[in-house]
Design a protein around this motif. Structure first.
Motif, PDB file in Angstrom:
ATOM      1  N   LYS A  19       0.820  -1.210   0.000  1.00 24.08           N
ATOM      2  CA  LYS A  19       0.000   0.000   0.000  1.00 24.08           C
ATOM      3  C   LYS A  19       0.857   1.265   0.000  1.00 24.08           C
ATOM      4  O   LYS A  19       0.489   2.262  -0.623  1.00 24.08           O
ATOM      5  CB  LYS A  19      -0.952  -0.010   1.192  1.00 24.08           C
ATOM      6  N   ASN A  22       1.773   2.163  -3.366  1.00 25.88           N
ATOM      7  CA  ASN A  22       0.568   2.336  -4.193  1.00 25.88           C
ATOM      8  C   ASN A  22       0.416   1.274  -5.279  1.00 25.88           C
ATOM      9  O   ASN A  22       0.166   1.588  -6.448  1.00 25.88           O
ATOM     10  CB  ASN A  22       0.533   3.727  -4.824  1.00 25.88           C
ATOM     11  N   THR A  24      -1.572  -2.366  -6.406  1.00 26.05           N
ATOM     12  CA  THR A  24      -2.663  -3.296  -6.131  1.00 26.05           C
ATOM     13  C   THR A  24      -2.063  -4.684  -5.952  1.00 26.05           C
ATOM     14  O   THR A  24      -0.894  -4.922  -6.290  1.00 26.05           O
ATOM     15  CB  THR A  24      -3.667  -3.333  -7.296  1.00 26.05           C
TER      16      THR A  24
END
Length: 80
Positions: A19, A22, A24
């Motif tokens: 996270k 950034n 997924t």
């Protein structure tokens, strides 16, 4: 059914590190060469995952699994 611990050290580290950069789960799986299902299970704290695959993910963040001695107190609490 096996019990999962989303708050184990490795699950937390991978989820939080992913996270922070950034990404997924799909992107991290692609970058590290592991399957999406494996990465999801890793972040969910599934026991009995293959260590070589865990290291593939950890290496992306500059880490690897290592052997670390445990304290006598921890050993006693484990019943050894």
């Amino acid at each position: 059914m096996e019990e999962r611990n989303r708050n184990n050290d490795i699950a937390l580290f991978v989820r939080e590190s992913r996270k922070k950069v950034n990404l997924t789960q799909v992107e991290l799986a692609d970058i590290t060469g592991v399957g999406l299902r494996f990465l999801r299970e890793l972040e969910q704290g599934k026991p009995n995952l293959m260590t070589d695959k865990i290291n593939q993910v950890l290496l992306f963040f500059g880490h690897t699994l290592t052997i670390k001695p445990i304290s006598d107190e921890t050993r006693r609490s484990m019943g050894s």
